[in-house]
Design a protein around this motif. Structure first.
Motif, PDB file in Angstrom:
ATOM      1  N   LEU A  34       0.815  -1.225   0.000  1.00  0.00           N
ATOM      2  CA  LEU A  34       0.000   0.000   0.000  1.00  0.00           C
ATOM      3  C   LEU A  34       0.843   1.267   0.000  1.00  0.00           C
ATOM      4  O   LEU A  34       0.303   2.372  -0.128  1.00  0.00           O
ATOM      5  N   LYS A  35       2.175   1.110   0.149  1.00  0.00           N
ATOM      6  CA  LYS A  35       3.100   2.247   0.236  1.00  0.00           C
ATOM      7  C   LYS A  35       2.747   3.171   1.404  1.00  0.00           C
ATOM      8  O   LYS A  35       2.811   4.393   1.294  1.00  0.00           O
ATOM      9  N   ASN A  36       2.381   2.551   2.511  1.00  0.00           N
ATOM     10  CA  ASN A  36       2.095   3.286   3.743  1.00  0.00           C
ATOM     11  C   ASN A  36       3.402   3.414   4.517  1.00  0.00           C
ATOM     12  O   ASN A  36       3.709   2.616   5.405  1.00  0.00           O
ATOM     13  N   THR A  37       4.181   4.440   4.168  1.00  0.00           N
ATOM     14  CA  THR A  37       5.559   4.557   4.675  1.00  0.00           C
ATOM     15  C   THR A  37       5.610   4.708   6.186  1.00  0.00           C
ATOM     16  O   THR A  37       6.464   4.106   6.851  1.00  0.00           O
ATOM     17  N   GLU A  38       4.734   5.526   6.741  1.00  0.00           N
ATOM     18  CA  GLU A  38       4.746   5.736   8.194  1.00  0.00           C
ATOM     19  C   GLU A  38       4.563   4.423   8.942  1.00  0.00           C
ATOM     20  O   GLU A  38       5.299   4.128   9.889  1.00  0.00           O
ATOM     21  N   MET A  39       3.586   3.636   8.515  1.00  0.00           N
ATOM     22  CA  MET A  39       3.328   2.375   9.199  1.00  0.00           C
ATOM     23  C   MET A  39       4.451   1.369   8.949  1.00  0.00           C
ATOM     24  O   MET A  39       4.788   0.576   9.849  1.00  0.00           O
ATOM     25  N   VAL A  40       5.057   1.391   7.757  1.00  0.00           N
ATOM     26  CA  VAL A  40       6.192   0.498   7.472  1.00  0.00           C
ATOM     27  C   VAL A  40       7.322   0.763   8.456  1.00  0.00           C
ATOM     28  O   VAL A  40       7.912  -0.169   9.032  1.00  0.00           O
ATOM     29  N   ILE A  41       7.631   2.034   8.687  1.00  0.00           N
ATOM     30  CA  ILE A  41       8.709   2.388   9.621  1.00  0.00           C
ATOM     31  C   ILE A  41       8.343   1.960  11.041  1.00  0.00           C
ATOM     32  O   ILE A  41       9.182   1.404  11.774  1.00  0.00           O
ATOM     33  N   SER A  42       7.100   2.198  11.438  1.00  0.00           N
ATOM     34  CA  SER A  42       6.664   1.811  12.789  1.00  0.00           C
ATOM     35  C   SER A  42       6.764   0.300  12.987  1.00  0.00           C
ATOM     36  O   SER A  42       7.193  -0.176  14.052  1.00  0.00           O
ATOM     37  N   VAL A  43       6.381  -0.461  11.959  1.00  0.00           N
ATOM     38  CA  VAL A  43       6.454  -1.922  12.050  1.00  0.00           C
ATOM     39  C   VAL A  43       7.911  -2.377  12.127  1.00  0.00           C
ATOM     40  O   VAL A  43       8.258  -3.278  12.912  1.00  0.00           O
ATOM     41  N   LEU A  44       8.784  -1.760  11.318  1.00  0.00           N
ATOM     42  CA  LEU A  44      10.207  -2.120  11.361  1.00  0.00           C
ATOM     43  C   LEU A  44      10.795  -1.871  12.747  1.00  0.00           C
ATOM     44  O   LEU A  44      11.584  -2.686  13.256  1.00  0.00           O
ATOM     45  N   LEU A  45      10.413  -0.769  13.376  1.00  0.00           N
ATOM     46  CA  LEU A  45      10.904  -0.483  14.730  1.00  0.00           C
ATOM     47  C   LEU A  45      10.392  -1.516  15.736  1.00  0.00           C
ATOM     48  O   LEU A  45      11.127  -1.942  16.632  1.00  0.00           O
ATOM     49  N   SER A  46       9.134  -1.940  15.573  1.00  0.00           N
ATOM     50  CA  SER A  46       8.583  -2.950  16.488  1.00  0.00           C
ATOM     51  C   SER A  46       9.251  -4.302  16.289  1.00  0.00           C
ATOM     52  O   SER A  46       9.522  -5.030  17.261  1.00  0.00           O
ATOM     53  N   VAL A  47       9.536  -4.666  15.038  1.00  0.00           N
ATOM     54  CA  VAL A  47      10.226  -5.934  14.767  1.00  0.00           C
ATOM     55  C   VAL A  47      11.633  -5.902  15.361  1.00  0.00           C
ATOM     56  O   VAL A  47      12.101  -6.884  15.955  1.00  0.00           O
ATOM     57  N   ALA A  48      12.317  -4.761  15.210  1.00  0.00           N
ATOM     58  CA  ALA A  48      13.659  -4.624  15.790  1.00  0.00           C
ATOM     59  C   ALA A  48      13.616  -4.786  17.309  1.00  0.00           C
ATOM     60  O   ALA A  48      14.483  -5.446  17.902  1.00  0.00           O
ATOM     61  N   GLU A  49      12.588  -4.209  17.926  1.00  0.00           N
ATOM     62  CA  GLU A  49      12.449  -4.346  19.379  1.00  0.00           C
ATOM     63  C   GLU A  49      12.221  -5.803  19.770  1.00  0.00           C
ATOM     64  O   GLU A  49      12.737  -6.272  20.798  1.00  0.00           O
ATOM     65  N   LEU A  50      11.466  -6.521  18.945  1.00  0.00           N
ATOM     66  CA  LEU A  50      11.265  -7.952  19.207  1.00  0.00           C
ATOM     67  C   LEU A  50      12.593  -8.700  19.227  1.00  0.00           C
ATOM     68  O   LEU A  50      12.836  -9.558  20.089  1.00  0.00           O
ATOM     69  N   TYR A  51      13.479  -8.367  18.269  1.00  0.00           N
ATOM     70  CA  TYR A  51      14.753  -9.080  18.155  1.00  0.00           C
ATOM     71  C   TYR A  51      15.656  -8.804  19.353  1.00  0.00           C
ATOM     72  O   TYR A  51      16.268  -9.718  19.903  1.00  0.00           O
ATOM     73  N   TRP A  52      15.778  -7.521  19.768  1.00  0.00           N
ATOM     74  CA  TRP A  52      16.693  -7.297  20.891  1.00  0.00           C
ATOM     75  C   TRP A  52      16.118  -7.762  22.218  1.00  0.00           C
ATOM     76  O   TRP A  52      16.865  -8.121  23.123  1.00  0.00           O
ATOM     77  N   ARG A  53      14.751  -7.781  22.310  1.00  0.00           N
ATOM     78  CA  ARG A  53      14.170  -8.346  23.528  1.00  0.00           C
ATOM     79  C   ARG A  53      14.323  -9.860  23.548  1.00  0.00           C
ATOM     80  O   ARG A  53      14.191 -10.489  24.595  1.00  0.00           O
ATOM     81  N   SER A  54      14.583 -10.442  22.380  1.00  0.00           N
ATOM     82  CA  SER A  54      14.855 -11.884  22.287  1.00  0.00           C
ATOM     83  C   SER A  54      16.352 -12.158  22.279  1.00  0.00           C
ATOM     84  O   SER A  54      16.793 -13.224  21.841  1.00  0.00           O
ATOM     85  N   SER A  55      17.149 -11.144  22.722  1.00  0.00           N
ATOM     86  CA  SER A  55      18.618 -11.260  22.816  1.00  0.00           C
ATOM     87  C   SER A  55      19.264 -11.473  21.453  1.00  0.00           C
ATOM     88  O   SER A  55      20.247 -12.220  21.319  1.00  0.00           O
ATOM     89  N   SER A  56      18.711 -10.832  20.418  1.00  0.00           N
ATOM     90  CA  SER A  56      19.301 -10.906  19.079  1.00  0.00           C
ATOM     91  C   SER A  56      19.436  -9.499  18.491  1.00  0.00           C
ATOM     92  O   SER A  56      18.824  -9.171  17.467  1.00  0.00           O
ATOM     93  N   PRO A  57      20.251  -8.644  19.143  1.00  0.00           N
ATOM     94  CA  PRO A  57      20.343  -7.261  18.673  1.00  0.00           C
ATOM     95  C   PRO A  57      20.997  -7.122  17.306  1.00  0.00           C
ATOM     96  O   PRO A  57      20.714  -6.162  16.580  1.00  0.00           O
ATOM     97  N   THR A  58      21.857  -8.048  16.939  1.00  0.00           N
ATOM     98  CA  THR A  58      22.521  -7.934  15.634  1.00  0.00           C
ATOM     99  C   THR A  58      21.525  -8.080  14.487  1.00  0.00           C
ATOM    100  O   THR A  58      21.685  -7.460  13.436  1.00  0.00           O
TER     101      THR A  58
END
Length: 740
Positions: free
Chosen positions: A559-583
């Protein structure tokens, strides 16, 4: 809405319950209520200037217009209105009506004969062309056309009208005597119940043409400008059905019914009413009389165009395209460039998700300017600005374009588009992360609407631009504890649900936040799915949250919803570091940073840098994280939300503590003292939004630092506060270092 056509007359004299066209050729008829108004006018003319004060006469003059234009009301309510303006005159009117109703038929005959004397003499009491004069002449003419049987029916109706009014007056007096000791609350409830019944009685019969015109124009204006003051959808539909019962071909009543059904999102009834409006418009010949032979085709093409707009509003895009194609075909056959220009604008609306839609929009703006359609030209410019804002164009170019459209607004006095332009500026500044500028524009719009009133003092506070400004203000101020305004519109409801969700998450009440997800999803499915993933993540349901976020990411990229794409990417990144996978989180964060820079979303870019710094802290390079924070913290402290300011200061303190591990003792103590100061600032920010969960994290960190510095008293105070908050709030076992 077009005015009521001259041929749409009403006649209360029914044959077998069927209302026919007005055979007498008049626009009004005599009713008991109008006789009471005539008595009032007669008494006003007979009363000398000394008997009635100047203020009372002024109040009576202000009362006359709604009495002449509005629907019939009960006699008791009429007495009350007159008494509020001039008690002495109310008593005289009551006596005159009583004498006429309790007398004989000849008394009413004599009253109408005497009315003609108002126009006689060199200095008549009433001018023939005045509002009151025209009303008197209409009533005299209508009465003179009545047959004897109709006059007798009118007199019988007058007697019944008087008896009902007297009975109501006695009931009110008895009620006042019996309930005086019971307090005022019960009386207010009774008065409210009475007023509702009176409205039902007053609107039970047919309205005259003038009354119908006044009622329709008033309700249409209220629906556009201030829906809260209009009748409720059910009440308004009941009155419209009553109008259509006496005159099914009343086209404007069908159109108001269409607008009323749009309020409640009733697609079937609104389509039905819209089609009936254009059918009646063609059948009555209103269009053909005003536009010659072209009128019939004009109604057809605009009927198809309005039907396309209706389907588009309800998301029926395939049906909208078919109706629009029909409108274009008829307009091309008739060489109607204005209609074709409207069709071109709707073509853009239907195809705005296509990559080449901007070409169609630019062509639409040029054509609108060529044919002298400033309204459409301005709307086209607004749409172009919105499209280019999402494409990441610089703010100064967008503001220059809006300045050009503002010149059109002021030149042609397009007040509604001035509001839209200011709301657009508010949204653009908010999109680019400039909350101070967004706040200024929103407040400017609200102040304009509070100072400028339209028709009869009605404020334009029901428009979409007004709602947009209020929603931005609500979201900007939502972080402060306190009630939040909400309304009936979808935009208001979504804003209210999002604010409640954020507050529940800040308070650690994840079960409450989860219950709000359903309402958000009903209003905005993408936002609802994202909020559901946020709740799952907070509840440590990582795998479920990851699945939702991945599906949402793919959908938003399409849908080219850039704002939501960025928000989702930030949430996915948070999932990874909370799962001890910051890299693994780093590529996500870098992608989010690239998108936010490309589309000039400053606030999201600062948020992403904040997350990158946190990832570097977890990876054990706090010095680089601290230097990176200096890039992001200035825009966050300038335009960020209070919660984000607290998060930034908390992260700075964490980085300072981690960097101090390699310092010698004096320098380390100095660094820890600086970290404690930053923690105090972060705690103040969190306290402003009542975010107890983050306050708990801050005081825990402060207690550890005070212990390291050997400050026992301060450590114990922080430890006690931590214990209180820890017992009050749920704990999910997440390490503090992994929580931004």
């Amino acid at each position: 809405m077009a005015s009521v056509h001259e041929s749409l007359y009403f006649n209360p004299m029914m044959t077998n319950g069927v209302v026919h066209a007005n055979v007498f050729g008049i626009k009004d008829w005599v009713t008991p209520y109008k006789i009471a108004v005539l008595v009032l006018l007669n008494e006003m003319s007979r009363t000398g200037e000394g008997a009635v004060s100047l203020m009372e006469r002024r109040r009576l003059n202000q009362l006359l217009l709604p009495l002449l234009q509005g629907p019939d009301i009960t006699l008791s309510k009429l007495y009350k209105l007159i008494e509020e303006s001039c008690p002495q005159l109310a008593n005289s009117v009551q006596i005159r009506i009583k004498l006429m109703a309790e007398g004989e038929l000849k008394d009413m005959e004599q009253f109408f004969d005497d009315l003609s004397d108002s126009f006689s003499g060199t200095e008549p009491e009433v001018h023939k062309t005045s509002v009151v004069g025209l009303f008197l002449r209409h009533m005299i003419l209508a009465y003179s056309k009545l047959s004897f049987s109709q006059v007798f029916k009118l007199y019988t109706a007058l007697q019944q009208y008087f008896q009902n009014g007297e009975k109501k007056t006695v009931e009110d007096a008895d009620m006042e005597l019996t309930s005086r000791d019971e307090g005022e609350r019960k009386m207010e409830k009774e008065e409210l119940d009475v007023s509702v019944r009176e409205e039902e009685v007053s609107c039970s019969g047919p309205l005259s043409q003038k009354q119908a015109e006044f009622f329709l124009s008033q309700q249409a204006s209220l629906l556009k400008n201030d829906e809260t003051k209009a009748l409720t959808p059910a009440s308004l539909q009941k009155e419209l059905n009553n109008l259509l019962k006496f005159n099914p071909d009343f086209a404007e009543a069908h159109y108001l019914s269409y607008l009323n059904n749009l309020r409640v999102q009733d697609v079937f009834s609104s389509t039905h009413s819209l089609l009936h409006y254009f059918d009646r418009l063609i059948l009555t010949g209103a269009e053909s009389k005003s536009n010659g032979e072209e009128g019939y085709g004009r109604s057809l093409r605009y009927a198809a165009l309005n039907l396309a707009a209706l389907h588009c509003r309800f998301g029926h895009y395939q049906q909208a395209e078919l109706a629009l194609q029909e409108a274009i075909r008829i307009a091309q056959e008739s060489n109607d460039h204005v209609c074709l220009q409207h069709c071109l604008s709707w073509l853009y609306v239907l195809g705005q998700k296509r990559s080449d839609s901007y070409v169609l929009l630019e062509h639409s703006v040029k054509k609108a300017v060529h044919f002298g359609l400033p309204y459409l030209a301005s709307l086209g410019i607004q749409s172009l600005v919105q499209q280019r804002a999402f494409a990441g164009k610089t703010a100064n170019k967008l503001m220059d374009a809006l300045k050009d459209s503002d010149l059109l607004h002021w030149k042609h006095s397009l007040s509604e588009l001035i509001d839209i332009s200011i709301a657009q500026k508010t949204a653009i500044w908010r999109l680019y992360g400039r909350s101070t500028m967004a706040l200024q524009q929103a407040q400017m719009l609200l102040s304009m609407n509070s100072l400028e009133a339209v028709n009869a003092g009605v404020q334009q506070n029901n428009t979409e631009s007004f709602a947009v400004a209020l929603c931005h203000l609500a979201e900007l101020h939502a972080e402060w504890p306190g009630p939040c305004a909400s309304g009936a519109m979808e935009l208001w409801m979504l804003c209210d649900q999002k604010i409640q969700f954020d507050r529940a998450m800040n308070d650690g009440k994840y079960h409450l936040a989860d219950s709000l997800v359903t309402g958000i999803t009903a209003l905005n499915s993408i936002e609802g799915v994202y909020r559901k993933a946020v709740v799952l993540q907070a509840q440590n349901q990582m795998s479920e949250a990851h699945k939702l976020l991945q599906k949402l990411l793919v959908h938003c990229q399409k849908l080219k919803n850039t704002e939501m794409v960025i928000s989702v990417l930030l949430s996915v990144a948070e999932l990874y570091w909370r799962s001890s996978s910051p890299t693994i989180a780093l590529p996500m964060l870098l992608q989010a940073l690239a998108l936010s820079k490309e589309y000039r979303l400053q606030y999201l870019a600062s948020e992403t840098v904040l997350n990158l710094a946190f990832a570097q802290l977890i990876l054990g390079i706090p010095e680089q994280a601290l230097s990176l924070l200096h890039m992001a913290i200035e825009p966050i402290l300038a335009d960020g939300a209070i919660l984000d300011k607290g998060r930034a200061m908390f992260l700075v303190a964490k980085c300072q503590v981690a960097s101090a591990a390699s310092y010698d003792q004096p320098k380390k103590a100095e660094a820890l003292e600086a970290a404690i100061e930053n923690l105090n600032e972060a705690k103040n920010y969190f306290a402003k939004v009542d975010c107890k969960e983050r306050i708990r994290d801050v005081v825990y960190f402060q207690a550890r630092l005070y212990h390291t510095l050997g400050k026992t008293q301060e450590r114990n105070r922080c430890a006690m506060l931590f214990r209180q908050l820890h017992q009050e709030l749920p704990s999910h076992g997440v390490p503090l270092i992994n929580h931004l």
